[in-house]
Design a protein around this motif. Structure first.
Motif, PDB file in Angstrom:
ATOM      1  N   PHE A  51       0.860  -1.198   0.000  1.00 32.36           N
ATOM      2  CA  PHE A  51       0.000   0.000   0.000  1.00 32.36           C
ATOM      3  C   PHE A  51       0.888   1.236   0.000  1.00 32.36           C
ATOM      4  O   PHE A  51       2.098   1.138   0.207  1.00 32.36           O
ATOM      5  N   GLY A  52       0.268   2.404  -0.215  1.00 32.30           N
ATOM      6  CA  GLY A  52       1.030   3.645  -0.312  1.00 32.30           C
ATOM      7  C   GLY A  52       0.551   4.698   0.670  1.00 32.30           C
ATOM      8  O   GLY A  52      -0.157   4.381   1.641  1.00 32.30           O
ATOM      9  N   PRO A  53       0.910   5.968   0.427  1.00 34.85           N
ATOM     10  CA  PRO A  53       0.616   7.028   1.396  1.00 34.85           C
ATOM     11  C   PRO A  53      -0.876   7.258   1.646  1.00 34.85           C
ATOM     12  O   PRO A  53      -1.249   7.673   2.747  1.00 34.85           O
ATOM     13  N   ALA A  54      -1.726   6.970   0.671  1.00 37.40           N
ATOM     14  CA  ALA A  54      -3.167   7.195   0.882  1.00 37.40           C
ATOM     15  C   ALA A  54      -3.689   6.305   2.006  1.00 37.40           C
ATOM     16  O   ALA A  54      -4.542   6.731   2.801  1.00 37.40           O
ATOM     17  N   VAL A  55      -3.168   5.095   2.082  1.00 39.52           N
ATOM     18  CA  VAL A  55      -3.610   4.174   3.143  1.00 39.52           C
ATOM     19  C   VAL A  55      -3.061   4.638   4.493  1.00 39.52           C
ATOM     20  O   VAL A  55      -3.773   4.622   5.510  1.00 39.52           O
ATOM     21  N   VAL A  56      -1.808   5.079   4.507  1.00 40.08           N
ATOM     22  CA  VAL A  56      -1.231   5.592   5.763  1.00 40.08           C
ATOM     23  C   VAL A  56      -2.073   6.773   6.262  1.00 40.08           C
ATOM     24  O   VAL A  56      -2.432   6.852   7.449  1.00 40.08           O
ATOM     25  N   GLN A  57      -2.425   7.660   5.359  1.00 39.27           N
ATOM     26  CA  GLN A  57      -3.225   8.843   5.726  1.00 39.27           C
ATOM     27  C   GLN A  57      -4.612   8.434   6.249  1.00 39.27           C
ATOM     28  O   GLN A  57      -5.109   8.985   7.230  1.00 39.27           O
ATOM     29  N   ALA A  58      -5.216   7.454   5.603  1.00 41.51           N
ATOM     30  CA  ALA A  58      -6.556   7.002   6.014  1.00 41.51           C
ATOM     31  C   ALA A  58      -6.522   6.364   7.400  1.00 41.51           C
ATOM     32  O   ALA A  58      -7.487   6.438   8.154  1.00 41.51           O
ATOM     33  N   LEU A  59      -5.381   5.757   7.742  1.00 40.86           N
ATOM     34  CA  LEU A  59      -5.278   5.070   9.039  1.00 40.86           C
ATOM     35  C   LEU A  59      -4.904   6.014  10.172  1.00 40.86           C
ATOM     36  O   LEU A  59      -5.131   5.706  11.342  1.00 40.86           O
ATOM     37  N   ARG A  60      -4.326   7.154   9.830  1.00 44.52           N
ATOM     38  CA  ARG A  60      -3.795   8.065  10.861  1.00 44.52           C
ATOM     39  C   ARG A  60      -4.812   8.407  11.959  1.00 44.52           C
ATOM     40  O   ARG A  60      -4.481   8.363  13.150  1.00 44.52           O
ATOM     41  N   PRO A  61      -6.085   8.722  11.611  1.00 42.20           N
ATOM     42  CA  PRO A  61      -7.036   9.068  12.680  1.00 42.20           C
ATOM     43  C   PRO A  61      -7.435   7.891  13.579  1.00 42.20           C
ATOM     44  O   PRO A  61      -8.046   8.101  14.616  1.00 42.20           O
ATOM     45  N   HIS A  62      -7.055   6.674  13.206  1.00 38.54           N
ATOM     46  CA  HIS A  62      -7.469   5.497  13.973  1.00 38.54           C
ATOM     47  C   HIS A  62      -6.533   5.159  15.115  1.00 38.54           C
ATOM     48  O   HIS A  62      -6.789   4.206  15.856  1.00 38.54           O
ATOM     49  N   SER A  63      -5.424   5.904  15.259  1.00 37.51           N
ATOM     50  CA  SER A  63      -4.453   5.540  16.299  1.00 37.51           C
ATOM     51  C   SER A  63      -3.556   6.715  16.657  1.00 37.51           C
ATOM     52  O   SER A  63      -3.242   7.548  15.807  1.00 37.51           O
ATOM     53  N   ARG A  64      -3.134   6.720  17.931  1.00 41.89           N
ATOM     54  CA  ARG A  64      -2.145   7.717  18.346  1.00 41.89           C
ATOM     55  C   ARG A  64      -0.739   7.113  18.394  1.00 41.89           C
ATOM     56  O   ARG A  64       0.216   7.771  18.789  1.00 41.89           O
ATOM     57  N   LEU A  65      -0.620   5.839  18.068  1.00 43.40           N
ATOM     58  CA  LEU A  65       0.704   5.201  18.084  1.00 43.40           C
ATOM     59  C   LEU A  65       1.633   5.864  17.067  1.00 43.40           C
ATOM     60  O   LEU A  65       1.172   6.289  16.004  1.00 43.40           O
ATOM     61  N   PRO A  66       2.930   5.911  17.386  1.00 48.41           N
ATOM     62  CA  PRO A  66       3.876   6.345  16.355  1.00 48.41           C
ATOM     63  C   PRO A  66       3.770   5.434  15.130  1.00 48.41           C
ATOM     64  O   PRO A  66       3.747   4.216  15.265  1.00 48.41           O
ATOM     65  N   PHE A  67       3.663   6.032  13.953  1.00 46.29           N
ATOM     66  CA  PHE A  67       3.628   5.272  12.700  1.00 46.29           C
ATOM     67  C   PHE A  67       5.053   5.126  12.172  1.00 46.29           C
ATOM     68  O   PHE A  67       5.710   6.113  11.814  1.00 46.29           O
ATOM     69  N   ASP A  68       5.515   3.880  12.155  1.00 49.17           N
ATOM     70  CA  ASP A  68       6.884   3.529  11.760  1.00 49.17           C
ATOM     71  C   ASP A  68       6.804   2.973  10.333  1.00 49.17           C
ATOM     72  O   ASP A  68       6.453   1.817  10.135  1.00 49.17           O
ATOM     73  N   VAL A  69       7.098   3.842   9.366  1.00 51.16           N
ATOM     74  CA  VAL A  69       6.873   3.476   7.962  1.00 51.16           C
ATOM     75  C   VAL A  69       8.166   2.934   7.348  1.00 51.16           C
ATOM     76  O   VAL A  69       9.186   3.625   7.307  1.00 51.16           O
ATOM     77  N   HIS A  70       8.105   1.694   6.903  1.00 50.97           N
ATOM     78  CA  HIS A  70       9.253   0.985   6.327  1.00 50.97           C
ATOM     79  C   HIS A  70       9.082   0.990   4.806  1.00 50.97           C
ATOM     80  O   HIS A  70       8.247   0.264   4.273  1.00 50.97           O
TER      81      HIS A  70
END
Ligand SMILES: O=C(CO)[C@H](O)[C@H](O)COP(=O)(O)O
Ligand SMILES: [Fe+2]
Length: 220
Positions: A51-70
């Protein structure tokens, strides 16, 4: 030589139910995860597409955890800003994904996110000797990148040990993560060698009880 920092558990979303990603992200935070690991694959640097940045953006409001993007993509530079804007807290790129690692790390830092660099199994630890002052995170691949559910490569343990020594010599706070085949048998091996972040897909999202799986990894 081990780390003095507390060990962090970073479940990899690659093993989650892709039809319910928002719920899966929220569930892993409730289960006690420290970071969420997001594997981005391009079908070019690695033989798989995720998946790409659109999925990361869509998931952002679902969590306060640090997003560690590999990022397992090549080239990386054209996409760094999109992942930062999407809500990545850490962006990890591969040392093998282009000739200008230094420039890419500068670009990540300029975006105000933490900079990580990952090494494939065939790449020696010395590949990072000239960029240690620019990284917040080093990620050792203990499988060949591209797929979850592979077996931990024990030949990578010496590399983890060497990188721990290199990090300690800098006196800087650099996290040392291990990714691939981490479970309750291999987690203690990685930690004994100096890792302080355990990335696990199948061993967490592949289990029914996420909280129990995270607890098991933490106490292993
Ligand atoms: O980067 C990766 C693969 O390229 C994944 O993060 C990794 O494989 C996690 O999956 P598992 O714990 O099932 O091995
Ligand atoms: Fe990963």
């Amino acid at each position: 030589m081990t780390s003095t920092a507390p060990h962090l558990i970073a479940p990899s979303l690659l093993a989650a139910d892709f039809a319910r990603l928002g719920e899966e992200v929220a569930a892993i935070e409730s289960a006690g995860a420290d970071w969420l690991h997001l594997d981005v694959m391009d079908g070019h640097f690695v033989p798989n597409i995720s998946f790409g940045p659109a999925v990361v953006q869509a998931l952002r409001p679902h969590s306060r955890l640090p997003f560690d993007v590999h990022l397992m993509i090549e080239p990386v530079d054209p996409y760094l800003e999109a992942f930062a804007k999407a809500g990545a807290d850490h962006i990890t790129i591969h040392a093998e994904a282009g000739p200008h690692l230094h420039r890419s790390l500068q670009a990540i830092r300029a975006l105000g996110v933490k900079a990580g660099v990952s090494l494939c199994p065939a790449t020696p630890p010395e590949a990072l000797s000239q960029v240690l002052d620019m990284v917040d995170l080093i990620l050792v691949m203990s499988v060949n990148p591209g797929f979850g559910g592979q077996k931990f490569l024990h030949g990578q343990v010496g590399k983890i040990r060497t990188l721990r020594e290199m990090i300690n010599k800098t006196g800087r706070q650099i996290r040392l993560a291990v990714d691939g085949g981490i479970d309750t048998e291999t987690a203690p091996v990685a930690v004994a060698a100096g890792a302080d972040v355990l990335i696990a897909g199948s061993a967490v999202y592949g289990r029914d009880d996420y909280a129990a799986a995270i607890r098991a990894l933490r106490s292993a």
